[in-house]
Design a protein around this motif. Sequence first.
Motif, PDB file in Angstrom:
ATOM      1  N   THR A  53      -9.131  -5.839  30.594  1.00 40.57           N
ATOM      2  CA  THR A  53      -8.300  -5.321  29.501  1.00 40.57           C
ATOM      3  C   THR A  53      -7.858  -6.460  28.598  1.00 40.57           C
ATOM      4  O   THR A  53      -7.610  -7.575  29.058  1.00 40.57           O
ATOM      5  CB  THR A  53      -7.072  -4.585  30.068  1.00 40.57           C
ATOM      6  N   LYS A  54      -7.757  -6.161  27.296  1.00 42.18           N
ATOM      7  CA  LYS A  54      -7.267  -7.145  26.335  1.00 42.18           C
ATOM      8  C   LYS A  54      -6.380  -6.443  25.319  1.00 42.18           C
ATOM      9  O   LYS A  54      -6.783  -5.455  24.718  1.00 42.18           O
ATOM     10  CB  LYS A  54      -8.426  -7.853  25.623  1.00 42.18           C
ATOM     11  N   VAL A  55      -5.165  -6.951  25.138  1.00 43.64           N
ATOM     12  CA  VAL A  55      -4.246  -6.388  24.154  1.00 43.64           C
ATOM     13  C   VAL A  55      -3.612  -7.504  23.336  1.00 43.64           C
ATOM     14  O   VAL A  55      -3.490  -8.641  23.793  1.00 43.64           O
ATOM     15  CB  VAL A  55      -3.127  -5.537  24.816  1.00 43.64           C
ATOM     16  N   TRP A  56      -3.233  -7.147  22.115  1.00 39.78           N
ATOM     17  CA  TRP A  56      -2.474  -8.038  21.237  1.00 39.78           C
ATOM     18  C   TRP A  56      -1.091  -7.433  21.056  1.00 39.78           C
ATOM     19  O   TRP A  56      -0.948  -6.216  20.956  1.00 39.78           O
ATOM     20  CB  TRP A  56      -3.144  -8.174  19.876  1.00 39.78           C
ATOM     21  N   ALA A  57      -0.050  -8.251  20.987  1.00 43.59           N
ATOM     22  CA  ALA A  57       1.307  -7.744  20.844  1.00 43.59           C
ATOM     23  C   ALA A  57       2.098  -8.594  19.859  1.00 43.59           C
ATOM     24  O   ALA A  57       2.011  -9.826  19.873  1.00 43.59           O
ATOM     25  CB  ALA A  57       2.011  -7.745  22.201  1.00 43.59           C
ATOM     26  N   ARG A  58       2.853  -7.888  18.998  1.00 45.85           N
ATOM     27  CA  ARG A  58       3.765  -8.593  18.108  1.00 45.85           C
ATOM     28  C   ARG A  58       5.029  -7.758  17.953  1.00 45.85           C
ATOM     29  O   ARG A  58       4.964  -6.589  17.540  1.00 45.85           O
ATOM     30  CB  ARG A  58       3.168  -8.856  16.731  1.00 45.85           C
ATOM     31  N   LEU A  59       6.158  -8.341  18.270  1.00 46.36           N
ATOM     32  CA  LEU A  59       7.446  -7.674  18.139  1.00 46.36           C
ATOM     33  C   LEU A  59       8.218  -8.303  16.986  1.00 46.36           C
ATOM     34  O   LEU A  59       8.336  -9.531  16.901  1.00 46.36           O
ATOM     35  CB  LEU A  59       8.269  -7.799  19.428  1.00 46.36           C
ATOM     36  N   SER A  60       8.705  -7.446  16.083  1.00 48.04           N
ATOM     37  CA  SER A  60       9.501  -7.928  14.959  1.00 48.04           C
ATOM     38  C   SER A  60      10.830  -7.189  14.946  1.00 48.04           C
ATOM     39  O   SER A  60      11.116  -6.361  15.808  1.00 48.04           O
ATOM     40  CB  SER A  60       8.753  -7.691  13.635  1.00 48.04           C
ATOM     41  N   SER A  61      11.645  -7.463  13.947  1.00 45.82           N
ATOM     42  CA  SER A  61      12.960  -6.826  13.856  1.00 45.82           C
ATOM     43  C   SER A  61      12.860  -5.361  13.453  1.00 45.82           C
ATOM     44  O   SER A  61      13.819  -4.604  13.625  1.00 45.82           O
ATOM     45  CB  SER A  61      13.836  -7.577  12.854  1.00 45.82           C
ATOM     46  N   SER A  62      11.698  -4.937  12.920  1.00 45.58           N
ATOM     47  CA  SER A  62      11.565  -3.567  12.430  1.00 45.58           C
ATOM     48  C   SER A  62      10.644  -2.692  13.272  1.00 45.58           C
ATOM     49  O   SER A  62      10.760  -1.470  13.258  1.00 45.58           O
ATOM     50  CB  SER A  62      11.051  -3.570  10.986  1.00 45.58           C
ATOM     51  N   GLN A  63       9.720  -3.294  14.019  1.00 45.05           N
ATOM     52  CA  GLN A  63       8.806  -2.501  14.825  1.00 45.05           C
ATOM     53  C   GLN A  63       8.154  -3.352  15.919  1.00 45.05           C
ATOM     54  O   GLN A  63       8.220  -4.576  15.884  1.00 45.05           O
ATOM     55  CB  GLN A  63       7.733  -1.849  13.957  1.00 45.05           C
ATOM     56  N   ARG A  64       7.539  -2.648  16.861  1.00 41.61           N
ATOM     57  CA  ARG A  64       6.841  -3.299  17.963  1.00 41.61           C
ATOM     58  C   ARG A  64       5.380  -2.852  17.906  1.00 41.61           C
ATOM     59  O   ARG A  64       5.091  -1.658  18.026  1.00 41.61           O
ATOM     60  CB  ARG A  64       7.490  -2.904  19.282  1.00 41.61           C
ATOM     61  N   LEU A  65       4.467  -3.791  17.694  1.00 42.32           N
ATOM     62  CA  LEU A  65       3.057  -3.488  17.465  1.00 42.32           C
ATOM     63  C   LEU A  65       2.197  -3.972  18.620  1.00 42.32           C
ATOM     64  O   LEU A  65       2.280  -5.133  19.018  1.00 42.32           O
ATOM     65  CB  LEU A  65       2.572  -4.147  16.172  1.00 42.32           C
ATOM     66  N   ILE A  66       1.348  -3.075  19.127  1.00 45.35           N
ATOM     67  CA  ILE A  66       0.400  -3.420  20.190  1.00 45.35           C
ATOM     68  C   ILE A  66      -0.976  -2.908  19.775  1.00 45.35           C
ATOM     69  O   ILE A  66      -1.106  -1.776  19.306  1.00 45.35           O
ATOM     70  CB  ILE A  66       0.776  -2.752  21.536  1.00 45.35           C
ATOM     71  N   GLU A  67      -2.001  -3.723  19.943  1.00 45.30           N
ATOM     72  CA  GLU A  67      -3.375  -3.251  19.775  1.00 45.30           C
ATOM     73  C   GLU A  67      -4.106  -3.385  21.103  1.00 45.30           C
ATOM     74  O   GLU A  67      -4.119  -4.464  21.709  1.00 45.30           O
ATOM     75  CB  GLU A  67      -4.147  -4.051  18.729  1.00 45.30           C
ATOM     76  N   VAL A  68      -4.706  -2.292  21.553  1.00 48.62           N
ATOM     77  CA  VAL A  68      -5.559  -2.328  22.744  1.00 48.62           C
ATOM     78  C   VAL A  68      -6.990  -2.537  22.261  1.00 48.62           C
ATOM     79  O   VAL A  68      -7.579  -1.672  21.619  1.00 48.62           O
ATOM     80  CB  VAL A  68      -5.445  -1.016  23.553  1.00 48.62           C
ATOM     81  N   GLU A  69      -7.529  -3.689  22.596  1.00 50.63           N
ATOM     82  CA  GLU A  69      -8.880  -4.035  22.151  1.00 50.63           C
ATOM     83  C   GLU A  69      -9.928  -3.614  23.177  1.00 50.63           C
ATOM     84  O   GLU A  69     -11.068  -3.313  22.822  1.00 50.63           O
ATOM     85  CB  GLU A  69      -8.958  -5.542  21.899  1.00 50.63           C
ATOM     86  N   ALA A  70      -9.543  -3.599  24.453  1.00 51.92           N
ATOM     87  CA  ALA A  70     -10.488  -3.220  25.515  1.00 51.92           C
ATOM     88  C   ALA A  70      -9.693  -2.832  26.749  1.00 51.92           C
ATOM     89  O   ALA A  70      -8.576  -3.304  26.960  1.00 51.92           O
ATOM     90  CB  ALA A  70     -11.440  -4.387  25.835  1.00 51.92           C
ATOM     91  N   GLY A  71     -10.284  -1.951  27.568  1.00 52.35           N
ATOM     92  CA  GLY A  71      -9.719  -1.653  28.871  1.00 52.35           C
ATOM     93  C   GLY A  71      -8.676  -0.554  28.887  1.00 52.35           C
ATOM     94  O   GLY A  71      -8.759   0.426  28.150  1.00 52.35           O
ATOM     95  N   GLU A  72      -7.633  -0.753  29.700  1.00 54.77           N
ATOM     96  CA  GLU A  72      -6.640   0.288  29.968  1.00 54.77           C
ATOM     97  C   GLU A  72      -5.284  -0.354  30.240  1.00 54.77           C
ATOM     98  O   GLU A  72      -5.200  -1.379  30.906  1.00 54.77           O
ATOM     99  CB  GLU A  72      -7.077   1.110  31.182  1.00 54.77           C
ATOM    100  N   ALA A  73      -4.235   0.268  29.726  1.00 55.79           N
ATOM    101  CA  ALA A  73      -2.896  -0.274  29.927  1.00 55.79           C
ATOM    102  C   ALA A  73      -1.880   0.849  30.061  1.00 55.79           C
ATOM    103  O   ALA A  73      -1.999   1.894  29.412  1.00 55.79           O
ATOM    104  CB  ALA A  73      -2.500  -1.192  28.777  1.00 55.79           C
ATOM    105  N   LEU A  74      -0.896   0.617  30.920  1.00 54.36           N
ATOM    106  CA  LEU A  74       0.238   1.517  31.080  1.00 54.36           C
ATOM    107  C   LEU A  74       1.435   0.885  30.372  1.00 54.36           C
ATOM    108  O   LEU A  74       1.798  -0.255  30.659  1.00 54.36           O
ATOM    109  CB  LEU A  74       0.560   1.727  32.563  1.00 54.36           C
ATOM    110  N   PHE A  75       2.029   1.639  29.451  1.00 50.17           N
ATOM    111  CA  PHE A  75       3.177   1.154  28.693  1.00 50.17           C
ATOM    112  C   PHE A  75       4.430   1.903  29.139  1.00 50.17           C
ATOM    113  O   PHE A  75       4.482   3.129  29.079  1.00 50.17           O
ATOM    114  CB  PHE A  75       2.960   1.359  27.191  1.00 50.17           C
ATOM    115  N   GLU A  76       5.430   1.154  29.595  1.00 54.18           N
ATOM    116  CA  GLU A  76       6.742   1.704  29.918  1.00 54.18           C
ATOM    117  C   GLU A  76       7.702   1.125  28.890  1.00 54.18           C
ATOM    118  O   GLU A  76       8.121  -0.025  28.984  1.00 54.18           O
ATOM    119  CB  GLU A  76       7.122   1.331  31.348  1.00 54.18           C
ATOM    120  N   VAL A  77       8.016   1.941  27.894  1.00 51.56           N
ATOM    121  CA  VAL A  77       8.639   1.460  26.670  1.00 51.56           C
ATOM    122  C   VAL A  77      10.164   1.482  26.771  1.00 51.56           C
ATOM    123  O   VAL A  77      10.757   2.510  27.110  1.00 51.56           O
ATOM    124  CB  VAL A  77       8.186   2.321  25.467  1.00 51.56           C
TER     125      VAL A  77
END
Length: 254
Positions: A53-77
Amino acid sequence: MQWALAAVFLVLASVLVLALQPWRTGEVYATGVGEHRVVMLADGSRMSLNTATKVWARLSSSQRLIEVEAGEALFEVAKDTSRPFLVTAVGTEVKATGTAFLVRLQPSSLEVGRSLEVTLIEGQVVLRPQIGLVAPMVDANPVVMTAGERVHVYGEMAASRTSKVRVERPGLDRAVAWTRGEVSFDDVTLNESVAEMNRYSSKPIVIVDADRLKALRVSGLFRTGDSARFARAVAALHGLDVRAQSDRLELALR
């Protein structure tokens, strides 16, 4: 003058790319084949990454951005109504504030490109075409999911003619079995079970004469990465042979 115009064009193009893919400036998290990793984000959200699995993540003051590029992920937000949690994959955006859900990418097929599965464990999420991509079809409406549902998106939701959406209600315990290092099958085809087991091992199982064995079904609970024990169990159940080769395990008729 031409050089100046060219430089301006390159700067504008770079800004456009960053605007459409802001996560590329964030952190990257990845796992290898058979690896499982848990990542705690700065906002308190938890990401569990499955095999390859490969993901990109960026958290800012206005939003939380994640891109899943491959694989599988469980998100507990972590709940934060002021900052939506946005997960994107193959042209689809999943929007949440405080919830738990699975995102899984499937390989390409002859009919469509990579497909997407989103399974909602708890809370509510909304699926829609990813903002900034090709204008979606008129009937490509957002999909509002409720707990217990799984949505399959075949092709990009933003693509004009290739996207198809299917909704089902899977067994949630089986869906998250991999977080415990297990794979759970409930009357699935041999091909499906082998493909799933192969996700966790660099030494794949190969079905010899697959057309003659495609009617066989598999149920049971197996350890991720333990392809040999799985192959022996299936062989004993259906009267097959297991042949160990240097680079693979073969399942074949006796």
